[in-house]
Design an enzyme around this catalytic site. Sequence first.
Site, PDB file in Angstrom:
ATOM      1  CG  ASP A  63       8.197  -3.114   0.814  1.00  0.00           C
ATOM      2  OD1 ASP A  63       9.318  -2.824   1.236  1.00  0.00           O
ATOM      3  OD2 ASP A  63       7.181  -3.219   1.546  1.00  0.00           O
ATOM      4  CG  HIS A  87       6.533   1.602   2.835  1.00  0.00           C
ATOM      5  ND1 HIS A  87       5.599   1.239   1.887  1.00  0.00           N
ATOM      6  CD2 HIS A  87       6.891   0.460   3.452  1.00  0.00           C
ATOM      7  CE1 HIS A  87       5.404  -0.077   1.932  1.00  0.00           C
ATOM      8  NE2 HIS A  87       6.186  -0.576   2.884  1.00  0.00           N
ATOM      9  CB  SER A 114      10.687   1.233   4.668  1.00  0.00           C
ATOM     10  OG  SER A 114      10.294   0.522   5.826  1.00  0.00           O
ATOM     11  CG  HIS A 155       3.286  -3.116   3.467  1.00  0.00           C
ATOM     12  ND1 HIS A 155       4.561  -3.576   3.221  1.00  0.00           N
ATOM     13  CD2 HIS A 155       2.448  -4.149   3.180  1.00  0.00           C
ATOM     14  CE1 HIS A 155       4.492  -4.834   2.818  1.00  0.00           C
ATOM     15  NE2 HIS A 155       3.236  -5.206   2.785  1.00  0.00           N
ATOM     16  CG  MET A 192       5.663  -8.099  -0.123  1.00  0.00           C
ATOM     17  SD  MET A 192       6.231  -6.537   0.556  1.00  0.00           S
ATOM     18  CE  MET A 192       7.677  -7.046   1.503  1.00  0.00           C
ATOM     19  CG  MET A 248       5.503  -5.944  10.311  1.00  0.00           C
ATOM     20  SD  MET A 248       7.166  -6.611  10.294  1.00  0.00           S
ATOM     21  CE  MET A 248       7.867  -5.662   8.912  1.00  0.00           C
TER      22      MET A 248
HETATM   23  C1  DX5 Z   1       9.576  -5.860   4.895  1.00  0.00           C
HETATM   24  C2  DX5 Z   1       8.965  -4.484   4.775  1.00  0.00           C
HETATM   25  C3  DX5 Z   1       9.790  -3.538   3.969  1.00  0.00           C
HETATM   26  C4  DX5 Z   1      11.133  -3.276   4.549  1.00  0.00           C
HETATM   27  C5  DX5 Z   1      11.991  -2.574   3.540  1.00  0.00           C
HETATM   28  O1  DX5 Z   1       8.750  -6.681   5.646  1.00  0.00           O
HETATM   29  O2  DX5 Z   1       7.694  -4.560   4.166  1.00  0.00           O
HETATM   30  O3  DX5 Z   1       9.115  -2.310   3.730  1.00  0.00           O
HETATM   31  O4  DX5 Z   1      11.101  -2.546   5.729  1.00  0.00           O
HETATM   32  O5  DX5 Z   1      13.243  -2.425   4.111  1.00  0.00           O
HETATM   33  P1  DX5 Z   1      14.569  -2.714   3.271  1.00  0.00           P
HETATM   34  O6  DX5 Z   1      14.622  -1.706   2.179  1.00  0.00           O
HETATM   35  O7  DX5 Z   1      15.644  -2.540   4.307  1.00  0.00           O
HETATM   36  O8  DX5 Z   1      14.489  -4.115   2.747  1.00  0.00           O
HETATM   37 ZN    ZN Z   2       6.629  -2.575   3.374  1.00  0.00          ZN
END
Ligand code: DX5
Ligand code: ZN
Length: 225
Positions: free
Chosen positions: A183, A41, A16, A75, A148, A45
């Site tokens: 994720d 990834h 990510s 995403h 998630m 947001m």
């Molecule tokens: C959370 C995201 C994830 C996140 C993963 O809202 O969708 O993709 O960045 O990061 P880690 O592996 O640090 O939880």
């Molecule tokens: Zn994500």
Amino acid sequence: MSLLTAPPRLPLIAPSVLAADFAAMGADCRSAIDAGADLLHLDVMDGHFVPNLTMGPDLCRALRRTLPEAYLDVHLMITDPASYVEPFAKAGANMLTFHVEVVAPERIAPLAKAIRALGVDAGLAINPPTPVERILPHVADVDLVLVMSVNPGFGGQAFIAETLEKTRAIRPLLRPSQRLEMDGGIGPSNARAVREAGCDVIVAGSSFFGVAPGQRSAVVASLRG
Ligand code: DX5
Ligand code: ZN
């Protein structure tokens, strides 16, 4: 044929880029590919569906330009995914994953179809508090299901182990060409549980970019198992 439907090996590993160095994004993403990552990834947001702002089509376009071969796994943690399908498709996204929480049930299959009509794979995501029954009727309509394992919004959160029950429930419903992604909060210490629950695409943010570039291939190897 897409990387998703003809994977070179499973599970696929998806760093990510939210956890990458934003001031060195191109170099960090290249290091991820060099370390053996299969997908990049991108966590989009909107400050509305989740309480954070991150990245948009311009970053996707910049990564596409600098890494023409990379599979960009986008995403969409946004309230209005339909409005951003075309901008992200034009920006070079390979997959667009939207959330089951923000699209009316009767609009999910048409939105997935619209994404695929642009030559992009379609994914459907579900948050930890949402009952798995909300997503089960739609699993057949998408290329990938994303479960998630943290409440979305921020990287570096603790893994919610109860979400593995969702992946176990979804796994038997998938065709061989469909992928199951998890994720949030995943690293070498819990990747095995994620794989054993049936996931074949593993997202890793802080556990991947939080180590020095020279150690990232070891993280990929341990996530892959
Ligand atoms: C959370 C995201 C994830 C996140 C993963 O809202 O969708 O993709 O960045 O990061 P880690 O592996 O640090 O939880
Ligand atoms: Zn994500």
